[in-house]
Write a protein that holds these residues in place. Structure first.
Motif, PDB file in Angstrom:
ATOM      1  N   PRO A 243      -3.146  -5.318 -10.896  1.00  0.00           N
ATOM      2  CA  PRO A 243      -2.032  -4.262 -11.018  1.00  0.00           C
ATOM      3  C   PRO A 243      -1.322  -4.446 -12.376  1.00  0.00           C
ATOM      4  O   PRO A 243      -1.393  -5.355 -12.913  1.00  0.00           O
ATOM      5  CB  PRO A 243      -1.047  -4.540  -9.962  1.00  0.00           C
ATOM      6  N   PRO A 244      -0.999  -3.229 -12.875  1.00  0.00           N
ATOM      7  CA  PRO A 244      -0.093  -3.091 -14.224  1.00  0.00           C
ATOM      8  C   PRO A 244       1.092  -4.100 -14.030  1.00  0.00           C
ATOM      9  O   PRO A 244       1.574  -4.319 -12.878  1.00  0.00           O
ATOM     10  CB  PRO A 244      -0.032  -1.771 -14.501  1.00  0.00           C
ATOM     11  N   GLN A 245       1.657  -4.579 -15.049  1.00  0.00           N
ATOM     12  CA  GLN A 245       3.216  -5.366 -15.178  1.00  0.00           C
ATOM     13  C   GLN A 245       3.859  -4.433 -14.618  1.00  0.00           C
ATOM     14  O   GLN A 245       4.127  -3.275 -14.956  1.00  0.00           O
ATOM     15  CB  GLN A 245       3.514  -5.629 -16.616  1.00  0.00           C
ATOM     16  N   GLY A 246       4.812  -4.803 -13.859  1.00  0.00           N
ATOM     17  CA  GLY A 246       5.938  -4.015 -12.958  1.00  0.00           C
ATOM     18  C   GLY A 246       5.382  -3.436 -11.656  1.00  0.00           C
ATOM     19  O   GLY A 246       6.198  -3.121 -11.053  1.00  0.00           O
ATOM     20  N   ASN A 247       4.229  -3.674 -11.437  1.00  0.00           N
ATOM     21  CA  ASN A 247       3.822  -3.269 -10.043  1.00  0.00           C
ATOM     22  C   ASN A 247       3.726  -4.523  -9.106  1.00  0.00           C
ATOM     23  O   ASN A 247       3.179  -4.269  -7.871  1.00  0.00           O
ATOM     24  CB  ASN A 247       2.622  -2.314 -10.219  1.00  0.00           C
ATOM     25  N   ARG A 248       4.645  -5.332  -9.167  1.00  0.00           N
ATOM     26  CA  ARG A 248       4.771  -6.496  -8.133  1.00  0.00           C
ATOM     27  C   ARG A 248       6.150  -6.028  -7.399  1.00  0.00           C
ATOM     28  O   ARG A 248       7.089  -6.152  -8.053  1.00  0.00           O
ATOM     29  CB  ARG A 248       4.792  -7.751  -8.760  1.00  0.00           C
ATOM     30  N   LEU A 249       5.972  -5.640  -6.230  1.00  0.00           N
ATOM     31  CA  LEU A 249       7.387  -5.507  -5.336  1.00  0.00           C
ATOM     32  C   LEU A 249       7.863  -6.462  -5.051  1.00  0.00           C
ATOM     33  O   LEU A 249       7.371  -7.448  -4.351  1.00  0.00           O
ATOM     34  CB  LEU A 249       6.923  -4.421  -4.333  1.00  0.00           C
ATOM     35  N   PRO A 250       9.358  -6.736  -5.212  1.00  0.00           N
ATOM     36  CA  PRO A 250       9.880  -7.737  -4.856  1.00  0.00           C
ATOM     37  C   PRO A 250      10.360  -7.922  -3.251  1.00  0.00           C
ATOM     38  O   PRO A 250      11.460  -8.483  -2.894  1.00  0.00           O
ATOM     39  CB  PRO A 250      11.291  -7.844  -5.762  1.00  0.00           C
ATOM     40  N   ILE A 251       9.647  -7.104  -2.262  1.00  0.00           N
ATOM     41  CA  ILE A 251       9.759  -6.943  -1.027  1.00  0.00           C
ATOM     42  C   ILE A 251       8.509  -7.610  -0.366  1.00  0.00           C
ATOM     43  O   ILE A 251       7.396  -7.265  -0.939  1.00  0.00           O
ATOM     44  CB  ILE A 251      10.324  -5.648  -0.704  1.00  0.00           C
ATOM     45  N   ALA A 252       8.722  -7.597   1.174  1.00  0.00           N
ATOM     46  CA  ALA A 252       7.490  -8.019   1.897  1.00  0.00           C
ATOM     47  C   ALA A 252       6.892  -6.812   2.290  1.00  0.00           C
ATOM     48  O   ALA A 252       7.459  -6.166   3.267  1.00  0.00           O
ATOM     49  CB  ALA A 252       7.610  -8.990   2.764  1.00  0.00           C
ATOM     50  N   VAL A 253       5.834  -6.096   2.013  1.00  0.00           N
ATOM     51  CA  VAL A 253       5.307  -4.763   2.429  1.00  0.00           C
ATOM     52  C   VAL A 253       4.371  -5.408   3.497  1.00  0.00           C
ATOM     53  O   VAL A 253       3.215  -5.523   3.482  1.00  0.00           O
ATOM     54  CB  VAL A 253       4.576  -3.997   1.482  1.00  0.00           C
ATOM     55  N   GLU A 254       4.881  -5.429   4.839  1.00  0.00           N
ATOM     56  CA  GLU A 254       4.105  -5.571   5.978  1.00  0.00           C
ATOM     57  C   GLU A 254       3.619  -4.473   6.793  1.00  0.00           C
ATOM     58  O   GLU A 254       3.914  -4.251   7.855  1.00  0.00           O
ATOM     59  CB  GLU A 254       5.257  -6.423   7.100  1.00  0.00           C
ATOM     60  N   ALA A 255       2.614  -4.211   5.924  1.00  0.00           N
ATOM     61  CA  ALA A 255       1.897  -2.868   6.289  1.00  0.00           C
ATOM     62  C   ALA A 255       0.382  -2.886   5.518  1.00  0.00           C
ATOM     63  O   ALA A 255       0.527  -3.441   4.642  1.00  0.00           O
ATOM     64  CB  ALA A 255       2.663  -1.736   6.051  1.00  0.00           C
ATOM     65  N   GLY A 256      -0.355  -2.290   6.068  1.00  0.00           N
ATOM     66  CA  GLY A 256      -1.823  -1.991   5.501  1.00  0.00           C
ATOM     67  C   GLY A 256      -2.747  -3.366   5.881  1.00  0.00           C
ATOM     68  O   GLY A 256      -2.489  -4.121   6.777  1.00  0.00           O
ATOM     69  N   GLU A 257      -3.682  -3.495   5.049  1.00  0.00           N
ATOM     70  CA  GLU A 257      -4.618  -4.414   5.218  1.00  0.00           C
ATOM     71  C   GLU A 257      -4.133  -5.822   4.969  1.00  0.00           C
ATOM     72  O   GLU A 257      -3.487  -6.119   3.900  1.00  0.00           O
ATOM     73  CB  GLU A 257      -6.093  -4.036   4.622  1.00  0.00           C
ATOM     74  N   LYS A 258      -4.682  -6.761   5.789  1.00  0.00           N
ATOM     75  CA  LYS A 258      -4.397  -8.230   5.352  1.00  0.00           C
ATOM     76  C   LYS A 258      -5.535  -8.638   4.843  1.00  0.00           C
ATOM     77  O   LYS A 258      -6.523  -8.235   4.521  1.00  0.00           O
ATOM     78  CB  LYS A 258      -4.056  -8.916   6.716  1.00  0.00           C
ATOM     79  N   LYS A 259      -5.308 -10.135   4.460  1.00  0.00           N
ATOM     80  CA  LYS A 259      -6.787 -10.886   3.697  1.00  0.00           C
ATOM     81  C   LYS A 259      -7.926 -10.803   4.712  1.00  0.00           C
ATOM     82  O   LYS A 259      -7.598 -10.999   6.110  1.00  0.00           O
ATOM     83  CB  LYS A 259      -6.142 -12.359   3.793  1.00  0.00           C
ATOM     84  N   PRO A 260      -9.062 -10.666   4.522  1.00  0.00           N
ATOM     85  CA  PRO A 260     -10.047 -10.683   5.288  1.00  0.00           C
ATOM     86  C   PRO A 260     -10.168 -11.788   6.114  1.00  0.00           C
ATOM     87  O   PRO A 260      -9.919 -12.985   5.661  1.00  0.00           O
ATOM     88  CB  PRO A 260     -11.426 -10.437   4.303  1.00  0.00           C
ATOM     89  N   GLY A 261     -10.744 -11.894   7.238  1.00  0.00           N
ATOM     90  CA  GLY A 261     -10.960 -13.232   7.694  1.00  0.00           C
ATOM     91  C   GLY A 261     -12.054 -14.168   7.377  1.00  0.00           C
ATOM     92  O   GLY A 261     -12.939 -13.526   6.402  1.00  0.00           O
TER      93      GLY A 261
END
Length: 261
Positions: A243-261
């Protein structure tokens, strides 16, 4: 029968999983080979491969053959200069050979339906769909699209993407911004991001979410339930952008895909 939000998401995600696990998708990649001016042979791939100012080329030994644009090719074949992020696919039996340019380097990546990663794949876990994470935001277009250099999971590679503007949105009353790149369809947007779940429950390096084209007034809808992993979450033979600099969100986006098993 009324279709629930979760069922709608499951239908979408099932289709995404089918594409991901297709016989010649990125899970079928069995190697990432960097071409040089010195001809090299690679396991499971016919010919000696090299590159230079005129682009990639292959020299096939007697009895070796590949299929290019539906026609058999033997002897030597020059692919010509491949534009960055571009690729050409040729066939060798059941194997498809991706010849591509990434970050100024030419590479060869075989895709084998019998490859170990694809054979072992049993799906990607995800958070339950939650309408909380379907967020209305605003798209602010730049006067002119801006090139953004970003890093890569492959050491020494830098990608450059064109950004048409920035998406802003609020979560729990706090406004956040994300640099957007051009999406997969005309007018749509694509966002690479990380958040407080990255490296914990979700893949550490990146996730991606596709955003439909903004409305005339700049309104956009960002559905983080449809945040997906990039190929690098599954295989070491990827050159995915960070991601470009600045695209780290300071929140937990508990949605979408997780780490693969």
């Amino acid at each position: 029968m009324t279709i629930t939000f979760q069922q709608e998401w499951e239908t979408w995600h099932d289709a995404h999983e089918q594409r991901r696990a297709s016989p010649h998708g990125f899970l079928a990649i069995t190697g990432l080979h960097w071409l040089t001016e010195t001809p090299q042979r690679f396991d499971g791939v016919p010919g000696s491969w090299s590159t230079g100012p005129s682009g990639p080329a292959v020299t096939l030994d007697d009895g070796e053959e590949i299929i290019v644009d539906g026609s058999p090719v033997s002897g030597s074949f020059a692919f010509g200069k491949i534009p960055d992020k571009g690729d050409v696919t040729v066939e060798y039996g059941n194997i498809r050979i991706e010849v591509a340019s990434r970050g100024g380097f030419d590479v060869v990546r075989p895709r084998d339906p019998a490859g170990p990663v694809l054979k072992a794949y049993d799906g990607t876990p995800a958070y339950p769909a939650d309408e909380k994470w379907v967020i209305s935001g605003d798209f602010r277009a730049f006067d002119e699209p801006r090139p953004y250099p970003v890093g890569s999971v492959a050491e020494g590679i830098e990608h450059v993407y064109e950004s048409p503007g920035v998406i802003s949105f609020a979560v729990d009353g706090v406004t956040h911004e994300l640099i957007a790149f051009n999406g997969n369809t005309p007018g749509s947007l694509s966002v690479l991001f990380t958040d407080e779940t990255s490296g914990v429950t979700t893949y550490a390096a990146n996730r991606s979410v596709q955003v439909p084209a903004p409305a005339a007034d700049g309104t956009v809808t960002v559905d983080f339930n449809r945040a997906t992993n990039l190929p690098c979450a599954y295989t070491e033979f990827a050159t995915c952008p960070l991601p470009p600099q600045g695209n780290r969100l300071p929140i937990a986006v508990e949605a979408g895909e997780k780490k693969p098993g």
